[in-house]
Design a protein around this motif. Sequence first.
Motif, PDB file in Angstrom:
ATOM      1  N   VAL A 136      27.565  -2.982   5.418  1.00 19.74           N
ATOM      2  CA  VAL A 136      26.925  -1.831   6.065  1.00 19.74           C
ATOM      3  C   VAL A 136      27.395  -0.501   5.483  1.00 19.74           C
ATOM      4  O   VAL A 136      26.873   0.555   5.868  1.00 19.74           O
ATOM      5  CB  VAL A 136      27.176  -1.831   7.593  1.00 19.74           C
ATOM      6  CG1 VAL A 136      26.447  -2.981   8.262  1.00 19.74           C
ATOM      7  CG2 VAL A 136      28.657  -1.867   7.910  1.00 19.74           C
ATOM      8  N   GLU A 183      19.512   6.578  14.242  1.00 23.29           N
ATOM      9  CA  GLU A 183      20.237   7.449  15.162  1.00 23.29           C
ATOM     10  C   GLU A 183      20.044   8.906  14.754  1.00 23.29           C
ATOM     11  O   GLU A 183      19.778   9.212  13.594  1.00 23.29           O
ATOM     12  CB  GLU A 183      21.732   7.111  15.155  1.00 23.29           C
ATOM     13  CG  GLU A 183      22.053   5.668  15.527  1.00 23.29           C
ATOM     14  CD  GLU A 183      21.733   5.357  16.988  1.00 23.29           C
ATOM     15  OE1 GLU A 183      21.718   6.302  17.800  1.00 23.29           O
ATOM     16  OE2 GLU A 183      21.489   4.183  17.301  1.00 23.29           O
ATOM     17  N   ALA A 193      27.064   7.346  14.119  1.00 21.62           N
ATOM     18  CA  ALA A 193      27.460   6.263  15.019  1.00 21.62           C
ATOM     19  C   ALA A 193      28.909   5.873  14.811  1.00 21.62           C
ATOM     20  O   ALA A 193      29.404   4.952  15.454  1.00 21.62           O
ATOM     21  CB  ALA A 193      26.548   5.040  14.804  1.00 21.62           C
ATOM     22  N   CYS A 194      29.603   6.589  13.913  1.00 23.51           N
ATOM     23  CA  CYS A 194      30.997   6.262  13.588  1.00 23.51           C
ATOM     24  C   CYS A 194      31.912   7.254  14.302  1.00 23.51           C
ATOM     25  O   CYS A 194      32.077   8.394  13.860  1.00 23.51           O
ATOM     26  CB  CYS A 194      31.208   6.320  12.071  1.00 23.51           C
ATOM     27  SG  CYS A 194      32.881   5.871  11.551  1.00 23.51           S
ATOM     28  N   ASP A 241      25.125   2.037   7.477  1.00 21.62           N
ATOM     29  CA  ASP A 241      23.828   1.521   7.916  1.00 21.62           C
ATOM     30  C   ASP A 241      23.629   1.635   9.426  1.00 21.62           C
ATOM     31  O   ASP A 241      22.484   1.725   9.902  1.00 21.62           O
ATOM     32  CB  ASP A 241      23.659   0.061   7.486  1.00 21.62           C
ATOM     33  CG  ASP A 241      23.264  -0.062   6.024  1.00 21.62           C
ATOM     34  OD1 ASP A 241      23.012   0.986   5.394  1.00 21.62           O
ATOM     35  OD2 ASP A 241      23.230  -1.192   5.503  1.00 21.62           O
ATOM     36  N   ASN A 242      24.730   1.631  10.206  1.00 31.14           N
ATOM     37  CA  ASN A 242      24.583   1.744  11.655  1.00 31.14           C
ATOM     38  C   ASN A 242      24.086   3.124  12.090  1.00 31.14           C
ATOM     39  O   ASN A 242      23.685   3.317  13.242  1.00 31.14           O
ATOM     40  CB  ASN A 242      25.912   1.441  12.353  1.00 31.14           C
ATOM     41  CG  ASN A 242      26.274  -0.033  12.291  1.00 31.14           C
ATOM     42  OD1 ASN A 242      25.621  -0.799  11.589  1.00 31.14           O
ATOM     43  ND2 ASN A 242      27.311  -0.440  12.997  1.00 31.14           N
ATOM     44  N   ASP A 243      24.118   4.101  11.163  1.00 27.64           N
ATOM     45  CA  ASP A 243      23.565   5.421  11.468  1.00 27.64           C
ATOM     46  C   ASP A 243      22.043   5.424  11.429  1.00 27.64           C
ATOM     47  O   ASP A 243      21.412   6.351  11.956  1.00 27.64           O
ATOM     48  CB  ASP A 243      24.076   6.466  10.465  1.00 27.64           C
ATOM     49  CG  ASP A 243      25.542   6.817  10.672  1.00 27.64           C
ATOM     50  OD1 ASP A 243      26.037   6.625  11.793  1.00 27.64           O
ATOM     51  OD2 ASP A 243      26.175   7.287   9.699  1.00 27.64           O
TER      52      ASP A 243
END
Length: 729
Positions: free
Chosen positions: A688, A620, A624-625, A615-617
């Motif tokens: 996430v 972007e 993001a990893c 989910d943090n992508d």
Amino acid sequence: MNKLLKVCLITFPLLLAQGCNDDDDDNTPVKVEPESSSTIVDVARDAGNFTTLVAALEATGLDDTLADTSQEFTVFAPTDDAFALLGEDTINGLLADTDTLSSILTYHVVSGSVNAEAAIGLAGTTVDTVNGGKVALSLNGDSLLINTSTVTMTDIATDNGIIHVIDAVLMPIATAEAAPTTNIVETAQQAGGFTTLLAALDAAGLTAALSDESAQFTVFAPTDAAFEAVGSKMINTLLANPDVLGDILKQHVLTGAVDSVTAMSLNGQSAETLLGNSLPITINAETDMLMFGGANIVVKDIATTNGVIHVIDSVIVADVTLPESFGTIADVASDNGNFTTLIAALGATGLDTLITDPTNTFTVFAPTDDAFAALGQDTIDALLADTDTLRDILLYQVVADVSVLSDAAVTIANSENNKVEMANGDMAALSYVDSVLFINDSAVTAANVTADNGVIHVLNNVIMPPAEVGTPTKTIATVATETDALSTLVTALQAADLVDTFNDTTKSFTVFAPTNAAFNKIPTDTLNALLADTDALTGVLTQHVLGAQVGSTDAFATNGKMVTTLAENMISVNIVDFTSTTNATTDSVAYDANNARLVTGMADSTAGKTLYVFDNDLGESMSACEDTCATTWPPVLGTADSIENIPGLSLIARADSTMQVAYLGRPLYTYSGDTALGDENGQGVGNVWWQVSLPATSLQVAGSNVTTTDIYTSNGVVHLIDTVITTAQ
């Protein structure tokens, strides 16, 4: 398709001067009083929607010929949209090959002036073209067809002839450099892709007849894929019954050599086969396909020493009675072993007594145990406890009182009215794309499992009855506002000043509505820029909208076709069968049909590992990893060649310049905590990380998955999609 003499192209500037001819009008060409010269080339150039045609004429020097007022011509003129159907690469190739282009262009030209009335009088015949070939004229209702192209506007008069506008480019029959040297059987052997047909000809004792060079034949040849659609069990049964097989094959043969143009001229008529029965020759005006016996002719005019071969995409059973199978539908399903959930559901609803009665006849589209399992055990348990709903679903898998074999289903699928009424009274859509038969959004994985009282077609997905339309009271805009998952869409509609449009109950729309999660796939800066650019935002939003109400069944019926959006561009509608995708040694990603999710492909050192998204992508432009995260969640890397097997895969550059595989814009990862194949320990980690679950088949619009269908409103219907459509197709 536009009806001949009924609809004019509103973009043509001569419209007000000459109007449209209808069946009751005088068909005498209307002369426009020109200020100076109004030759065929002048009129085409001034019209504005024949730019490709004019460029092609100029590239070949034929513009001078068609500007010669000492001669008269009839030109069947393809519009820019008609040329666009060829594709840009093909057009550029033709512009570079002026000899071929000249042959094609002169194939659109007939010497002398032939007005609409005369052309209609020639329906059912062929006429000579300037390039030495022939074109076929026929009627489809009120429409005049030239070969398979529809005339959309007639009798545009010029100083040196007449223009009739057509909606597709005509292609002349390819002329071989040398005369053919192989007969029908030898040609099929050398071509490849006809192994089943050749084996069938041998089994039926027809090889020698079709090798006889003292005779001439026309063979409509089903491909191996077409035979596969019939089902291996039925093929084996036919091979064991050579008399029946021979009758089926004879229905694919005509005496004498009939080229495709001659066949096109016979549109709406029938041809007598070698069996002695008559089968229809038709042109499907929706698909511009020539058809024989309900099958599409996909390759035409393969010349041989003793006739011609036309390749078709389905086997024609038609008037031949197939051999009986053994047992009722219930017996066959029980013996198979893959329909235990279906049989239990039939028993729970009392429908099992119907399919065990040999005096009843049914066509059952039967979901396998895996298809039911994809619903989830909780859903299955709830349905078994709600027998009314379950009964409605089961009856929606059945066509009552008739045994519809695959060739008949394919014929329906290829027709302009490709829906059937199911036993619960609702309609379902049949489509046939790339030799795969679909009913609604489910693929038929095995066809023609014959029983004493009908036939079974095996499905990889349970088809669900369409939602009731009812009498909704809320508009599209109101429904979107009240749906939490559509808040970004509402913001976008407000920014583009489109809220009032979708509150207008005097109109009807279909909205493919991107969810918040769909918008979140767009990089934040890009999304903010889009929301700030009203014109660009309006263009993006309106290409998610159709100008009429299209429920899910109608959408399924459009499988493999293009539809026009409110933005006046075209987007594709496709049903993707993930179970039929490949997993070759070069594939980075594969589909796990047993668990309905994406996994690593055979190109990975550990194939079959569960894939996840982060989910943090969201928001972007790349992953993001990195660093420690990438050690725990290794990215899936790939190349352009390694992602061709599954629609929706792409590549995204990582910070270290390696290329990470993404699905519908979201980068894919494995999880170090999954130590054995089938593990899904990464699911939900940190709230996430999520595995990429996909149904066996999915309705896609412009490559975006439709996740929820048939939210009816007072001014149309809403379908939810998982990816924003940002580019026209």
